[in-house]
Design a protein around this motif. Sequence first.
Motif, PDB file in Angstrom:
ATOM      1  N   GLN A   8      -1.768  13.235   0.276  1.00 25.63           N
ATOM      2  CA  GLN A   8      -1.095  12.185  -0.493  1.00 25.63           C
ATOM      3  C   GLN A   8      -0.780  10.973   0.370  1.00 25.63           C
ATOM      4  N   SER A   9      -0.268  11.225   1.574  1.00 23.48           N
ATOM      5  CA  SER A   9       0.109  10.105   2.447  1.00 23.48           C
ATOM      6  C   SER A   9      -1.123   9.299   2.852  1.00 23.48           C
ATOM      7  N   LEU A  10      -2.247   9.972   3.095  1.00 23.89           N
ATOM      8  CA  LEU A  10      -3.485   9.254   3.409  1.00 23.89           C
ATOM      9  C   LEU A  10      -3.899   8.356   2.257  1.00 23.89           C
ATOM     10  N   ARG A  11      -3.850   8.894   1.045  1.00 21.86           N
ATOM     11  CA  ARG A  11      -4.294   8.132  -0.127  1.00 21.86           C
ATOM     12  C   ARG A  11      -3.365   6.971  -0.431  1.00 21.86           C
ATOM     13  N   VAL A  12      -2.078   7.175  -0.251  1.00 20.20           N
ATOM     14  CA  VAL A  12      -1.127   6.080  -0.485  1.00 20.20           C
ATOM     15  C   VAL A  12      -1.313   4.993   0.566  1.00 20.20           C
ATOM     16  N   GLU A  13      -1.516   5.376   1.824  1.00 16.93           N
ATOM     17  CA  GLU A  13      -1.705   4.388   2.879  1.00 16.93           C
ATOM     18  C   GLU A  13      -2.974   3.573   2.653  1.00 16.93           C
ATOM     19  N   ARG A  14      -4.070   4.233   2.238  1.00 15.65           N
ATOM     20  CA  ARG A  14      -5.299   3.499   1.961  1.00 15.65           C
ATOM     21  C   ARG A  14      -5.115   2.566   0.763  1.00 15.65           C
ATOM     22  N   SER A  15      -4.394   3.019  -0.251  1.00 13.55           N
ATOM     23  CA  SER A  15      -4.171   2.161  -1.418  1.00 13.55           C
ATOM     24  C   SER A  15      -3.300   0.963  -1.057  1.00 13.55           C
ATOM     25  N   ARG A  16      -2.326   1.151  -0.170  1.00  8.95           N
ATOM     26  CA  ARG A  16      -1.529   0.007   0.306  1.00  8.95           C
ATOM     27  C   ARG A  16      -2.427  -1.038   0.960  1.00  8.95           C
ATOM     28  N   GLU A  17      -3.343  -0.541   1.797  1.00  5.96           N
ATOM     29  CA  GLU A  17      -4.276  -1.449   2.478  1.00  5.96           C
ATOM     30  C   GLU A  17      -5.114  -2.232   1.470  1.00  5.96           C
ATOM     31  N   LEU A  18      -5.619  -1.547   0.444  1.00  2.28           N
ATOM     32  CA  LEU A  18      -6.443  -2.209  -0.568  1.00  2.28           C
ATOM     33  C   LEU A  18      -5.618  -3.183  -1.414  1.00  2.28           C
ATOM     34  N   ALA A  74      -7.007   3.075  -7.625  1.00  2.00           N
ATOM     35  CA  ALA A  74      -6.699   4.488  -7.861  1.00  2.00           C
ATOM     36  C   ALA A  74      -7.954   5.343  -7.717  1.00  2.00           C
ATOM     37  N   GLU A  75      -9.049   4.898  -8.300  1.00  3.76           N
ATOM     38  CA  GLU A  75     -10.310   5.647  -8.212  1.00  3.76           C
ATOM     39  C   GLU A  75     -10.828   5.679  -6.778  1.00  3.76           C
ATOM     40  N   ALA A  76     -10.678   4.563  -6.055  1.00  2.00           N
ATOM     41  CA  ALA A  76     -11.182   4.476  -4.683  1.00  2.00           C
ATOM     42  C   ALA A  76     -10.470   5.446  -3.742  1.00  2.00           C
ATOM     43  N   VAL A  77      -9.220   5.820  -4.077  1.00  2.00           N
ATOM     44  CA  VAL A  77      -8.482   6.751  -3.215  1.00  2.00           C
ATOM     45  C   VAL A  77      -8.377   8.150  -3.815  1.00  2.00           C
ATOM     46  N   GLY A  78      -9.172   8.403  -4.867  1.00  2.00           N
ATOM     47  CA  GLY A  78      -9.301   9.774  -5.343  1.00  2.00           C
ATOM     48  C   GLY A  78      -8.505  10.159  -6.569  1.00  2.00           C
ATOM     49  N   TYR A  79      -7.943   9.175  -7.301  1.00  2.00           N
ATOM     50  CA  TYR A  79      -7.181   9.484  -8.502  1.00  2.00           C
ATOM     51  C   TYR A  79      -7.951   9.031  -9.736  1.00  2.00           C
ATOM     52  N   LYS A  80      -8.285   9.970 -10.609  1.00  2.00           N
ATOM     53  CA  LYS A  80      -8.991   9.636 -11.852  1.00  2.00           C
ATOM     54  C   LYS A  80      -8.024   9.154 -12.928  1.00  2.00           C
ATOM     55  N   ASP A  81      -6.780   9.604 -12.833  1.00  2.14           N
ATOM     56  CA  ASP A  81      -5.754   9.258 -13.810  1.00  2.14           C
ATOM     57  C   ASP A  81      -4.822   8.214 -13.205  1.00  2.14           C
ATOM     58  N   ILE A  82      -4.823   7.012 -13.751  1.00  2.00           N
ATOM     59  CA  ILE A  82      -4.033   5.919 -13.186  1.00  2.00           C
ATOM     60  C   ILE A  82      -2.533   6.211 -13.253  1.00  2.00           C
ATOM     61  N   ALA A  83      -2.093   6.929 -14.292  1.00  2.00           N
ATOM     62  CA  ALA A  83      -0.666   7.246 -14.405  1.00  2.00           C
ATOM     63  C   ALA A  83      -0.231   8.160 -13.252  1.00  2.00           C
ATOM     64  N   SER A  84      -1.077   9.118 -12.894  1.00  2.00           N
ATOM     65  CA  SER A  84      -0.759  10.009 -11.763  1.00  2.00           C
ATOM     66  C   SER A  84      -0.707   9.219 -10.464  1.00  2.00           C
ATOM     67  N   PHE A  85      -1.647   8.283 -10.311  1.00  2.00           N
ATOM     68  CA  PHE A  85      -1.673   7.456  -9.108  1.00  2.00           C
ATOM     69  C   PHE A  85      -0.394   6.640  -8.980  1.00  2.00           C
ATOM     70  N   ILE A  86       0.015   5.992 -10.064  1.00  2.00           N
ATOM     71  CA  ILE A  86       1.223   5.157 -10.030  1.00  2.00           C
ATOM     72  C   ILE A  86       2.450   6.009  -9.702  1.00  2.00           C
ATOM     73  N   GLY A 136       8.208   3.883  -2.899  1.00  2.00           N
ATOM     74  CA  GLY A 136       9.472   3.378  -3.409  1.00  2.00           C
ATOM     75  C   GLY A 136       9.344   2.281  -4.441  1.00  2.00           C
ATOM     76  N   GLN A 137       8.108   1.925  -4.807  1.00  2.00           N
ATOM     77  CA  GLN A 137       7.877   0.912  -5.831  1.00  2.00           C
ATOM     78  C   GLN A 137       6.483   1.109  -6.412  1.00  2.00           C
ATOM     79  N   THR A 138       6.216   0.478  -7.543  1.00  2.00           N
ATOM     80  CA  THR A 138       4.919   0.622  -8.178  1.00  2.00           C
ATOM     81  C   THR A 138       3.860  -0.144  -7.387  1.00  2.00           C
ATOM     82  N   PRO A 139       2.568   0.176  -7.586  1.00  2.00           N
ATOM     83  CA  PRO A 139       1.516  -0.580  -6.899  1.00  2.00           C
ATOM     84  C   PRO A 139       1.578  -2.077  -7.187  1.00  2.00           C
ATOM     85  N   SER A 140       1.864  -2.453  -8.431  1.00  2.00           N
ATOM     86  CA  SER A 140       1.945  -3.887  -8.770  1.00  2.00           C
ATOM     87  C   SER A 140       3.082  -4.570  -8.025  1.00  2.00           C
TER      88      SER A 140
END
Length: 300
Positions: free
Chosen positions: A235-245, A257-269, A277-281
Motif C-alpha cells: 500500500q505504501s509503495l502504491r500511495v507513494e507512486r501515486s503521489r509522484e504522479l 489509480a490504474e497505474a498503481v494497481g487499483y481497478k476500483d477508483i473508490a478503493s484507491f481514494i 490524510g487527504q484525497t488525491p484531488s
Amino acid sequence: MKRSVETFRSDQFFHERFPLYVNRATENFDLPMHNHDFIEFSYVAEGSGFHHIGGEVREAVKGQLFFIPIGTPHVFRPASTNAVKHTLIVFNCVFSPVLLGKLAGFSSDPDIQSDIRRILDGKETHYALRDPDDAIGKLFLLLHREYALPRQGTTDYLISLLLQLFVAVHRLKSQTPSPATRKFDRFEHLLAYMESRLSEPLTLSHLAEISLWSERHLQRLFLRHASQPFHRYLQSLRVERSRELLRSTSLAIGSIAEAVGYKDIASFISVFKRNAGQTPSAYRKAAGAALEAMDVDTSP
C-alpha cells in the motif's frame, strides 16, 4: 538482417573543454541502437525495462548499474510503449578516456588504478551490478545535481564524485557475500520487482512462487527488513507512486489509480486518504499551490 548502429561522438556531449556529461533520461523507443567513443556508467533510477547490449538482452530494474565501454552497441528500452505503466528512467554518466587517465593519478589505491587501467587498455567488457544499499544511487544523484547546477569548484567536485563512483563499483565487484547476505540481496531484488510492477496484481502467493520462499517466511522478511507486513508495504509503495504522479503529471485520478494497481477508483481514494490524510484531488491541489509559492519565493 543486421541492425544498424549509430555512433555517438564526444563533441555531441562534452562542452567547455570538460570531458564529462551527466543526464537523467526517460527511456523510450526513439533512441537508436548506438555505440560511442566515450565510456559510460548507466544507473536505473526508476521503473524497469530492458538493456540491449553487445548482442544480449538484460532486464533493467531499479538499482542496477551498467558499465558500457567504448565501441559497445547498446540501448535501453521500457517494457512497453505505455509510459504510465512501464516507466524506465536512467541516469547516464559519460566521460572521456583522457579524463579517466587523469582520474588514475588521483587514486592511491592500486586496485582502483588497476580497474581504470583495464578500461583504458580496452580489457574491460560490459557488465551489470546490483546496488543493494543505494550507495551508487546516491552518487548518481549528486553527480546529476552538480552537473545540472554548476557552482564554484564544480569541476573538481565532479571529478571527486567520479572517483568515489569507481571506488563504490570496485567494492561491489569484489564482494563475496555470505549466505545471509545473499538472501538479503534476493529480498532487495524482490522489492525492486514490486516497485517496477505496481500496476499489476501483486500477491504474497505470487511473490512466494517467484522467490522460492514460503509465504510465511516472506512475511517475516517484510517485518524484519521493511518494518511492516507485506500488505501495508505494498500500500505504501502504491500511495507513494501515486503521489509522484499527482505532482508531476496531469493524468486523471482514475488513470493514476490504474497505474498503481487499483481497478476500483473508490478503493484507491479510500486507501490514499487513509495513508496521506487527504484525497488525491486535495493532495494534487496542495502540491500545485506549494510549487507556485516556491516559484514566487525564488523569482528575482
